[in-house]
Design an enzyme around this catalytic site. Sequence first.
Site, PDB file in Angstrom:
ATOM      1  N   GLU A 175      30.999 -42.915  38.831  1.00  0.00           N
ATOM      2  CA  GLU A 175      32.106 -41.988  38.537  1.00  0.00           C
ATOM      3  C   GLU A 175      32.923 -42.461  37.338  1.00  0.00           C
ATOM      4  O   GLU A 175      34.137 -42.685  37.433  1.00  0.00           O
ATOM      5  CB  GLU A 175      33.002 -41.823  39.772  1.00  0.00           C
ATOM      6  N   GLU A 374      26.014 -38.360  45.601  1.00  0.00           N
ATOM      7  CA  GLU A 374      27.076 -38.460  46.611  1.00  0.00           C
ATOM      8  C   GLU A 374      27.485 -37.063  47.035  1.00  0.00           C
ATOM      9  O   GLU A 374      27.689 -36.186  46.183  1.00  0.00           O
ATOM     10  CB  GLU A 374      28.325 -39.174  46.069  1.00  0.00           C
TER      11      GLU A 374
HETATM   12  C1  BGP Z   1      33.636 -41.389  45.607  1.00  0.00           C
HETATM   13  C2  BGP Z   1      33.279 -42.844  45.456  1.00  0.00           C
HETATM   14  C3  BGP Z   1      32.808 -43.517  46.690  1.00  0.00           C
HETATM   15  C4  BGP Z   1      33.348 -42.936  47.960  1.00  0.00           C
HETATM   16  C5  BGP Z   1      33.528 -41.452  47.988  1.00  0.00           C
HETATM   17  C6  BGP Z   1      34.320 -40.890  49.136  1.00  0.00           C
HETATM   18  O1  BGP Z   1      34.684 -41.092  44.766  1.00  0.00           O
HETATM   19  O2  BGP Z   1      32.269 -43.023  44.488  1.00  0.00           O
HETATM   20  O3  BGP Z   1      32.949 -44.893  46.532  1.00  0.00           O
HETATM   21  O4  BGP Z   1      34.013 -43.726  48.782  1.00  0.00           O
HETATM   22  O5  BGP Z   1      34.114 -40.990  46.825  1.00  0.00           O
HETATM   23  O6  BGP Z   1      35.677 -41.138  48.945  1.00  0.00           O
HETATM   24  P1  BGP Z   1      36.571 -41.826  50.045  1.00  0.00           P
HETATM   25  O7  BGP Z   1      35.825 -43.035  50.464  1.00  0.00           O
HETATM   26  O8  BGP Z   1      37.849 -42.140  49.405  1.00  0.00           O
HETATM   27  O9  BGP Z   1      36.659 -40.829  51.142  1.00  0.00           O
END
Ligand code: BGP
Length: 476
Positions: A175, A374
């Site tokens: 990201e 993701e």
């Molecule tokens: C993205 C990241 C991850 C992850 C995911 C979910 O932005 O790449 O590392 O954790 O989001 O977000 P969160 O864990 O804050 O719910």
Amino acid sequence: MKFPEGFLWGGATAANQFEGAWDVDGKGPSCMDMATNGNHHTPRQITPELDPDKLYPCHDGVDFYHHYKEDIALLAEMGFTCFRFSINWPRIFPTGFEDEPNEAGLEFYDRVLDELERHGIEPLITLSHYEMPFAIAQRQNGWASRETIDLYVKYATAVMRRYRGRCRKWLTFNEINAAMMPIGTYMSLGILTGDPDLRHQPDDPQLRYQALHHQFIASALAVKAGHEIDPENKMGCMIAYMLAYPLTPNPADVELARERNQYRNYYCSDVQVRGEYPYFARRMWAEEGVALDIAPDDLEILKEGTVDFYTHSYYQSQCASVDASQETSGNLLGGAKNPYLKETAWEWPIDPTGLRIMLNQVYERYQIPIMVVENGLGCRDEVNPDGTIDDDYRIEYLREHIEAMGEAIADGVEVWGYTPWGCIDLVSNADGEMAKRYGFVYVDKHDDGTGTMARSKKKSFHWYKKVIETNGADLA
Ligand code: BGP
């Protein structure tokens, strides 16, 4: 619904949220090791000195470091053909400044790759997923310093040489466009502003975009090195895709949505895919008061280091409105509430169709293969008295997103694979909590740090197994 032959099905994790063992076998502290826990309403705190009275959820993660065999066996049982994970930079170079890598750290990933090979699972490795050795943040303010480029390239090269032929798909930065927002200041760029609030860092576009420029150069150099080390390596970018719709057909809203899509989504990927700053950058810099310091060879380096494929996260869309009273800061990305969409308990709008829309947008622009690396639903799970977990809400979320991705493929978009987020429960990133779970596999670990770390299969585990077995034909 038919997915292409050889479509990669898997899941994704990140070292700092997953591995634990933060100070084991010579590993140095990483930036996120210095961030406390938090929750949806209380931001994580950055503490340059560890405070014994505070909790640091990344220190133990969910202890993949000691559970990797069992965990990979569970992924294999679901039929995974691909596993996205990240390498922990300070496990390899504890401060970042060493000349030689830490052999014990390298050996851990040897063992992980051995297990994946044994089960026929292809690795997809992120070189830096929201992390760098904390010493780089302390000594030279992370990516604010140009010197960090060499430290990263040294690390990336050491890792790609070591695992040559064992991993053929690499992502340079997770990201990378997080740097477009204040939250990226520490999390993504390792810059210490002195403000402890991880989420609401002071807004300093000059600092962030200059640091991001250094990341672009580092990424391009790593892409070039990856191709030289093994011509079969495929090097990718990774973008947090923040799809913006106009809240109304008011042309002013439409224009604002256009601008948000360009700035937040395409500024970074244009540099990484096309090898140059986009046509709209000049105006963006001027409006944000940014003057980039670009070294003489930089533009050529960017040209020579373009990626082979595009990857992204996709969780939600947002609306853009010129009416300030409509804009909320409920979810991470802000934006106005979309009256047509439901939201998760963490106020993230649920929008499967948005995935089809953005896949088409990206493919139309670049015409290179895409991977959805993701996606997923972060929420609380209740464990039944008999130990089972009925996460039908997660199945529904994933089913609808897989359907939308299938539609995009039917539209003609080339999608290589799908690795939903946090396939095994792990520490949430922005909030540093365990309560927000994404996994097919439940981990007995809780917000107060207690728990046995025991793994158990949720209902979605069995559902996803069937999805993979039928190559997406059976989503019921
Ligand atoms: C993205 C990241 C991850 C992850 C995911 C979910 O932005 O790449 O590392 O954790 O989001 O977000 P969160 O864990 O804050 O719910």
